[in-house]
Write an enzyme that holds these catalytic residues in place. Sequence first.
Site, PDB file in Angstrom:
ATOM      1  CG  HIS A 314      -2.067   0.927   1.128  1.00  0.00           C
ATOM      2  ND1 HIS A 314      -1.976   2.280   1.343  1.00  0.00           N
ATOM      3  CD2 HIS A 314      -3.350   0.680   0.760  1.00  0.00           C
ATOM      4  CE1 HIS A 314      -3.166   2.828   1.148  1.00  0.00           C
ATOM      5  NE2 HIS A 314      -4.019   1.883   0.785  1.00  0.00           N
ATOM      6  CG  ASP A 372      -8.437  -4.301  -2.738  1.00  0.00           C
ATOM      7  OD1 ASP A 372      -7.645  -3.371  -2.906  1.00  0.00           O
ATOM      8  OD2 ASP A 372      -9.670  -4.154  -2.788  1.00  0.00           O
TER       9      ASP A 372
HETATM   10  C1  SDX Z   1      -6.282   0.055  -2.854  1.00  0.00           C
HETATM   11  O1  SDX Z   1      -4.444   4.546  -2.078  1.00  0.00           O
HETATM   12  C2  SDX Z   1      -5.399   3.966  -1.430  1.00  0.00           C
HETATM   13  O2  SDX Z   1      -5.796   4.387  -0.382  1.00  0.00           O
HETATM   14  C3  SDX Z   1      -5.985   2.754  -2.139  1.00  0.00           C
HETATM   15  C4  SDX Z   1      -6.997   1.937  -1.366  1.00  0.00           C
HETATM   16  C5  SDX Z   1      -8.276   2.713  -1.101  1.00  0.00           C
HETATM   17  O3  SDX Z   1      -8.995   2.326  -0.172  1.00  0.00           O
HETATM   18  O4  SDX Z   1      -8.604   3.636  -1.919  1.00  0.00           O
HETATM   19  O5  SDX Z   1      -6.424   1.524  -0.135  1.00  0.00           O
HETATM   20  C6  SDX Z   1      -7.408   0.686  -2.140  1.00  0.00           C
HETATM   21  O6  SDX Z   1      -6.050   0.381  -3.982  1.00  0.00           O
HETATM   22  C7  SDX Z   1      -5.410  -0.922  -2.116  1.00  0.00           C
HETATM   23  C8  SDX Z   1      -4.201  -1.401  -2.965  1.00  0.00           C
HETATM   24  C9  SDX Z   1      -4.707  -2.496  -3.912  1.00  0.00           C
HETATM   25  N1  SDX Z   1      -3.640  -2.866  -4.871  1.00  0.00           N
HETATM   26  C10 SDX Z   1      -3.009  -4.031  -4.818  1.00  0.00           C
HETATM   27  O7  SDX Z   1      -3.161  -4.866  -3.922  1.00  0.00           O
HETATM   28  C11 SDX Z   1      -2.068  -4.276  -5.993  1.00  0.00           C
HETATM   29  C12 SDX Z   1      -0.728  -4.819  -5.473  1.00  0.00           C
HETATM   30  N2  SDX Z   1      -0.032  -3.766  -4.733  1.00  0.00           N
HETATM   31  C13 SDX Z   1       0.933  -2.976  -5.462  1.00  0.00           C
HETATM   32  O8  SDX Z   1       0.708  -2.795  -6.821  1.00  0.00           O
HETATM   33  C14 SDX Z   1       1.421  -1.759  -4.681  1.00  0.00           C
HETATM   34  O9  SDX Z   1       1.699  -2.185  -3.411  1.00  0.00           O
HETATM   35  C15 SDX Z   1       0.538  -0.518  -4.623  1.00  0.00           C
HETATM   36  C16 SDX Z   1       0.136  -0.064  -5.967  1.00  0.00           C
HETATM   37  C17 SDX Z   1      -0.673  -0.799  -3.788  1.00  0.00           C
HETATM   38  C18 SDX Z   1       1.369   0.578  -3.954  1.00  0.00           C
HETATM   39  O10 SDX Z   1       2.429   0.831  -4.780  1.00  0.00           O
HETATM   40  P1  SDX Z   1       3.466   2.024  -4.466  1.00  0.00           P
HETATM   41  O11 SDX Z   1       3.083   2.762  -3.260  1.00  0.00           O
HETATM   42  O12 SDX Z   1       3.674   2.806  -5.726  1.00  0.00           O
HETATM   43  O13 SDX Z   1       4.754   1.259  -4.052  1.00  0.00           O
HETATM   44  P2  SDX Z   1       5.837   0.778  -5.051  1.00  0.00           P
HETATM   45  O14 SDX Z   1       5.208   0.206  -6.278  1.00  0.00           O
HETATM   46  O15 SDX Z   1       6.840   1.854  -5.203  1.00  0.00           O
HETATM   47  O16 SDX Z   1       6.469  -0.458  -4.222  1.00  0.00           O
HETATM   48  C19 SDX Z   1       7.514  -0.247  -3.301  1.00  0.00           C
HETATM   49  C20 SDX Z   1       8.383  -1.502  -3.440  1.00  0.00           C
HETATM   50  C21 SDX Z   1       8.762  -1.791  -4.899  1.00  0.00           C
HETATM   51  O17 SDX Z   1       9.995  -2.465  -4.865  1.00  0.00           O
HETATM   52  P3  SDX Z   1      11.343  -1.581  -5.168  1.00  0.00           P
HETATM   53  O18 SDX Z   1      11.144  -0.916  -6.514  1.00  0.00           O
HETATM   54  O19 SDX Z   1      11.434  -0.562  -4.022  1.00  0.00           O
HETATM   55  O20 SDX Z   1      12.455  -2.594  -5.154  1.00  0.00           O
HETATM   56  O21 SDX Z   1       7.620  -2.647  -2.998  1.00  0.00           O
HETATM   57  C22 SDX Z   1       7.427  -3.540  -4.101  1.00  0.00           C
HETATM   58  C23 SDX Z   1       7.714  -2.766  -5.369  1.00  0.00           C
HETATM   59  O22 SDX Z   1       8.191  -3.625  -6.385  1.00  0.00           O
HETATM   60  N3  SDX Z   1       6.035  -3.975  -4.048  1.00  0.00           N
HETATM   61  C24 SDX Z   1       5.616  -5.224  -4.260  1.00  0.00           C
HETATM   62  C25 SDX Z   1       4.218  -5.173  -4.063  1.00  0.00           C
HETATM   63  N4  SDX Z   1       3.844  -3.938  -3.759  1.00  0.00           N
HETATM   64  C26 SDX Z   1       4.961  -3.194  -3.764  1.00  0.00           C
HETATM   65  N5  SDX Z   1       6.276  -6.351  -4.580  1.00  0.00           N
HETATM   66  C27 SDX Z   1       5.524  -7.464  -4.712  1.00  0.00           C
HETATM   67  N6  SDX Z   1       4.157  -7.508  -4.542  1.00  0.00           N
HETATM   68  C28 SDX Z   1       3.494  -6.392  -4.218  1.00  0.00           C
HETATM   69  N7  SDX Z   1       2.166  -6.435  -4.037  1.00  0.00           N
END
Ligand code: SDX
Length: 437
Positions: A314, A372
């Site tokens: 998140h 989720d």
């Molecule tokens: C919702 O914003 C809100 O409030 C949203 C929400 C709401 O109520 O409105 O809470 C609802 O959208 C919840 C999130 C649902 N999405 C998912 O579950 C999809 C999977 N999660 C990711 O795509 C990700 O965690 C996000 C999109 C939720 C957040 O992404 P960020 O904040 O842009 O973080 P990032 O992509 O920069 O990740 C930081 C690191 C990265 O690694 P590095 O580049 O630092 O090496 O963490 C890794 C990412 O690769 N990472 C993951 C991961 N999520 C982040 N690696 C593996 N699996 C994951 N799920």
Amino acid sequence: MNATDSGKNATFTLTDNRSGDAYELPMLSGSDGPDVIDVRKLYAETDCFTYDPGYTSTGSCESKITFIDGEKGVLLYRGYPIDQLADHSDFPEVCYLLLYGELPSPEEKAKFENGITYHTMLHEQLIYFFRGFRRDAHPMAVMCGVVGALSAFYHDSTDITDPKHRMIASYRLIAKMPTIAAMAYKFSIGAPFMYPRNDLNYAENFLYMMYANPCEEYEVNPVLSKAMDRILILHADHEQNASTSTVRLAGSSGANPFACISAGIASLWGPAHGGANEAVLNMLEEIGHPKNIAKFVEKAKDKDDPFRLMGFGHRVYKNFDPRAKVMRETCHEVLNELGIKDEPLLDIAVALERLALEDDYFVEKKLYPNVDFYSGIIFKAMGIPTSLFTVLFAVARTVGWVAQWNEMIEDPSQKIGRPRQLYTGETTRDFIGVGER
Ligand code: SDX
């Protein structure tokens, strides 16, 4: 309270600033959470923009609606902790709280619920609008289309400068979303639409319109309607997430509320946002058995593999998402009520959660299950098709979107949102005729 001058300033110099003078920007404090550096004068004073793709360090507005502390896993709606609201309140009452800022008196609650109940029906012409879609259209495409089309039917509530119009449009959107969602489902299976009933509460009415048919009586299961009501509460608002920011930006141009909410639905659809609940279930089904989990966790950790563990991570929560805890409890309640003893997807989800939370990669990056992660298992157990999961998220989030939209319009400092950019394209060059290229 409003933002107050913190009495602190951010001072900095620019290395190419020949005078060597330090710039000073005021810092503002809210009632909780980080202070902000007010950069509204930055460009005028320094000829520089800030640069923050994804807005990881940017506050877009002042708001009094929802507060999140990502480090502590705290979520407050108008100051009330989400777990207390989930345990003791109901969705219509939470809608009132988000819209008006206070919990309603019994009289205020009754009046509000009545106001919502008597807006649940759709204009009869809209039934023909559904018939224009293919039966296999994704229900989120239907939601975007039908909600956007509402502005063609409700002209008497599109003057956004009139608070009465804004509130009628807000009630209409909150009230009609379950009706539209249920109609999208019925249309997809070729079943007749069910009209809403005025003797049922919000969650009961939704389940009735989803599962009843004109040929027999249908009794809503009270455990399932209570679970649905709680799920709606958990999804109602969440500060300035992608879809809420979309609604605010669309609304900042003066667009009508129906068009703004349709834009929010479109943004929510993405798998990185509200589409994650559908993606989680697809992922659990792809994993297929707990013995395959390790392979998928390795894929999620592989920088060269675009696969991510859906339902994990998140932007704000670097601790457990407080909603995920309540969703996990609700999941067990619903499965028990339905007598589902061995749900393989739940076994996979529990094993995946345990393995991921022990893995250094997820621990270091503070990746926890989010709202989720469990919702798809609950919805599947309730007989809701996977393609409708994000639609339910949109039904719940509509009250948050309209509350934030109203707050944006009522904000005296509000102006059209118009970010700038860091341009790295071609500099000025002369046109060359096709014969000389
Ligand atoms: C919702 O914003 C809100 O409030 C949203 C929400 C709401 O109520 O409105 O809470 C609802 O959208 C919840 C999130 C649902 N999405 C998912 O579950 C999809 C999977 N999660 C990711 O795509 C990700 O965690 C996000 C999109 C939720 C957040 O992404 P960020 O904040 O842009 O973080 P990032 O992509 O920069 O990740 C930081 C690191 C990265 O690694 P590095 O580049 O630092 O090496 O963490 C890794 C990412 O690769 N990472 C993951 C991961 N999520 C982040 N690696 C593996 N699996 C994951 N799920």
